[in-house]
Scaffold this motif. Structure first.
Motif, PDB file in Angstrom:
ATOM      1  N   GLN A  69      -8.316  11.680 -15.576  1.00  0.00           N
ATOM      2  CA  GLN A  69      -9.346  12.607 -16.030  1.00  0.00           C
ATOM      3  C   GLN A  69     -10.522  11.856 -16.632  1.00  0.00           C
ATOM      4  OE1 GLN A  69      -7.485  15.533 -18.713  1.00  0.00           O
ATOM      5  NE2 GLN A  69      -8.184  17.085 -17.267  1.00  0.00           N
ATOM      6  N   LEU A  70     -11.702  12.374 -16.372  1.00  0.00           N
ATOM      7  CA  LEU A  70     -12.918  11.996 -17.069  1.00  0.00           C
ATOM      8  C   LEU A  70     -13.531  13.290 -17.553  1.00  0.00           C
ATOM      9  CD1 LEU A  70     -14.695   9.335 -14.793  1.00  0.00           C
ATOM     10  CD2 LEU A  70     -13.641   8.943 -17.017  1.00  0.00           C
ATOM     11  N   VAL A  71     -13.761  13.389 -18.838  1.00  0.00           N
ATOM     12  CA  VAL A  71     -14.279  14.629 -19.409  1.00  0.00           C
ATOM     13  C   VAL A  71     -15.542  14.323 -20.196  1.00  0.00           C
ATOM     14  CG1 VAL A  71     -13.820  16.592 -20.897  1.00  0.00           C
ATOM     15  CG2 VAL A  71     -11.961  15.601 -19.541  1.00  0.00           C
ATOM     16  N   GLU A  72     -16.656  14.866 -19.720  1.00  0.00           N
ATOM     17  CA  GLU A  72     -17.923  14.685 -20.419  1.00  0.00           C
ATOM     18  C   GLU A  72     -18.103  15.776 -21.472  1.00  0.00           C
ATOM     19  OE1 GLU A  72     -18.871  13.639 -16.014  1.00  0.00           O
ATOM     20  OE2 GLU A  72     -17.708  15.145 -17.113  1.00  0.00           O
ATOM     21  N   PHE A 120      -5.752   6.317 -16.594  1.00  0.00           N
ATOM     22  CA  PHE A 120      -5.964   5.040 -15.899  1.00  0.00           C
ATOM     23  C   PHE A 120      -6.417   4.003 -16.927  1.00  0.00           C
ATOM     24  CE2 PHE A 120     -10.666   5.010 -15.675  1.00  0.00           C
ATOM     25  CZ  PHE A 120     -10.953   6.337 -15.956  1.00  0.00           C
ATOM     26  N   THR A 121      -6.453   2.762 -16.501  1.00  0.00           N
ATOM     27  CA  THR A 121      -6.799   1.652 -17.409  1.00  0.00           C
ATOM     28  C   THR A 121      -8.314   1.567 -17.525  1.00  0.00           C
ATOM     29  OG1 THR A 121      -4.797   0.513 -16.652  1.00  0.00           O
ATOM     30  CG2 THR A 121      -6.401  -0.774 -17.923  1.00  0.00           C
ATOM     31  N   PHE A 122      -8.850   2.358 -18.425  1.00  0.00           N
ATOM     32  CA  PHE A 122     -10.290   2.506 -18.574  1.00  0.00           C
ATOM     33  C   PHE A 122     -10.995   1.170 -18.754  1.00  0.00           C
ATOM     34  CE2 PHE A 122     -14.110   4.706 -19.440  1.00  0.00           C
ATOM     35  CZ  PHE A 122     -14.699   4.161 -20.570  1.00  0.00           C
ATOM     36  N   SER A 123     -10.395   0.270 -19.494  1.00  0.00           N
ATOM     37  CA  SER A 123     -11.052  -1.005 -19.809  1.00  0.00           C
ATOM     38  C   SER A 123     -11.266  -1.886 -18.586  1.00  0.00           C
ATOM     39  CB  SER A 123     -10.254  -1.756 -20.863  1.00  0.00           C
ATOM     40  OG  SER A 123      -8.943  -2.015 -20.388  1.00  0.00           O
ATOM     41  N   ALA A 151     -23.033   2.797 -23.818  1.00  0.00           N
ATOM     42  CA  ALA A 151     -22.080   2.007 -24.591  1.00  0.00           C
ATOM     43  C   ALA A 151     -20.668   2.482 -24.237  1.00  0.00           C
ATOM     44  CB  ALA A 151     -22.344   2.170 -26.088  1.00  0.00           C
ATOM     45  N   ARG A 152     -19.703   1.705 -24.676  1.00  0.00           N
ATOM     46  CA  ARG A 152     -18.321   2.106 -24.455  1.00  0.00           C
ATOM     47  C   ARG A 152     -17.444   1.580 -25.577  1.00  0.00           C
ATOM     48  NH1 ARG A 152     -16.728   0.042 -18.774  1.00  0.00           N
ATOM     49  NH2 ARG A 152     -14.669   0.866 -19.346  1.00  0.00           N
ATOM     50  N   ASP A 153     -16.360   2.292 -25.812  1.00  0.00           N
ATOM     51  CA  ASP A 153     -15.354   1.879 -26.768  1.00  0.00           C
ATOM     52  C   ASP A 153     -14.028   1.898 -26.009  1.00  0.00           C
ATOM     53  OD1 ASP A 153     -13.475   1.571 -28.745  1.00  0.00           O
ATOM     54  OD2 ASP A 153     -14.490   2.858 -30.175  1.00  0.00           O
ATOM     55  N   ASN A 154     -13.610   0.758 -25.546  1.00  0.00           N
ATOM     56  CA  ASN A 154     -12.396   0.711 -24.725  1.00  0.00           C
ATOM     57  C   ASN A 154     -11.147   1.056 -25.522  1.00  0.00           C
ATOM     58  OD1 ASN A 154     -13.758   0.176 -22.343  1.00  0.00           O
ATOM     59  ND2 ASN A 154     -13.505  -2.050 -22.507  1.00  0.00           N
ATOM     60  N   ASN A 164     -11.079   4.643 -25.085  1.00  0.00           N
ATOM     61  CA  ASN A 164     -11.195   5.096 -23.692  1.00  0.00           C
ATOM     62  C   ASN A 164     -12.374   6.039 -23.497  1.00  0.00           C
ATOM     63  OD1 ASN A 164      -8.942   3.636 -22.879  1.00  0.00           O
ATOM     64  ND2 ASN A 164      -7.543   5.333 -23.211  1.00  0.00           N
ATOM     65  N   THR A 165     -13.486   5.675 -24.092  1.00  0.00           N
ATOM     66  CA  THR A 165     -14.646   6.560 -24.068  1.00  0.00           C
ATOM     67  C   THR A 165     -15.926   5.766 -23.827  1.00  0.00           C
ATOM     68  OG1 THR A 165     -13.558   8.083 -25.598  1.00  0.00           O
ATOM     69  CG2 THR A 165     -15.936   8.315 -25.348  1.00  0.00           C
ATOM     70  N   ALA A 166     -16.789   6.338 -23.006  1.00  0.00           N
ATOM     71  CA  ALA A 166     -18.130   5.800 -22.801  1.00  0.00           C
ATOM     72  C   ALA A 166     -19.139   6.805 -23.349  1.00  0.00           C
ATOM     73  CB  ALA A 166     -18.378   5.540 -21.322  1.00  0.00           C
ATOM     74  N   TYR A 167     -20.314   6.284 -23.665  1.00  0.00           N
ATOM     75  CA  TYR A 167     -21.333   7.119 -24.292  1.00  0.00           C
ATOM     76  C   TYR A 167     -22.687   6.892 -23.614  1.00  0.00           C
ATOM     77  CZ  TYR A 167     -17.788   6.950 -27.960  1.00  0.00           C
ATOM     78  OH  TYR A 167     -16.611   7.005 -28.648  1.00  0.00           O
ATOM     79  N   LEU A 168     -23.523   7.888 -23.711  1.00  0.00           N
ATOM     80  CA  LEU A 168     -24.918   7.739 -23.327  1.00  0.00           C
ATOM     81  C   LEU A 168     -25.755   8.362 -24.431  1.00  0.00           C
ATOM     82  CD1 LEU A 168     -26.858   6.719 -21.107  1.00  0.00           C
ATOM     83  CD2 LEU A 168     -26.921   9.081 -20.255  1.00  0.00           C
TER      84      LEU A 168
END
Length: 116
Positions: free
Chosen positions: A3-6, A27-30, A71-74, A77-81
């Motif tokens: 899943q990817l949830v914005e 999944f292994t986001f990093s 940016a991202r915080d592995n 498991n989250t990315a940001y804009l």
């Protein structure tokens, strides 16, 4: 289940800011690169920003350079804009995309509205 949830979209006045989030699971986001795309009504989908798997490399479409930060915080498991100085032409559905050896995953998108 992958899943990817914005989240984080909404209505913002010109000149305002929003921070979009893309939360990953299953999944292994990093190990995956992340891209933010946007699509406005009647327009083609556009790549807005890219970040490498470890976060050390980023890239932006010219129209958002200086106004947006990916940016991202592995660990989370989250990315940001982060989007600042928003303009009416930034209004679109924003989607995140994770790309790695096992495939490409998409979120459902989040709406950003900037009235003119």
């Amino acid at each position: 289940q992958v899943q990817l949830v914005e989240s984080g979209g909404g209505l913002v006045q010109p000149g305002g800011s929003l921070r979009l989030s893309c939360a990953a699971s299953g999944f292994t986001f990093s190990s995956y690169t992340v891209r933010w795309y946007r699509q406005a009504p009647g327009k083609e989908r556009e790549l807005v920003a890219y970040i490498s798997s470890a976060g050390g490399s980023t890239n932006y479409v010219d129209s958002v350079k200086g106004r947006c930060t990916i940016a991202r915080d592995n660990a989370k498991n989250t990315a940001y804009l982060q989007m600042n100085s928003l303009k009416p032409e930034d209004a679109a559905v924003y989607s995140c995309n994770a790309r790695g050896k096992s495939g490409i995953y998409w979120g459902q998108g989040t709406q950003v509205t900037v009235p003119s």
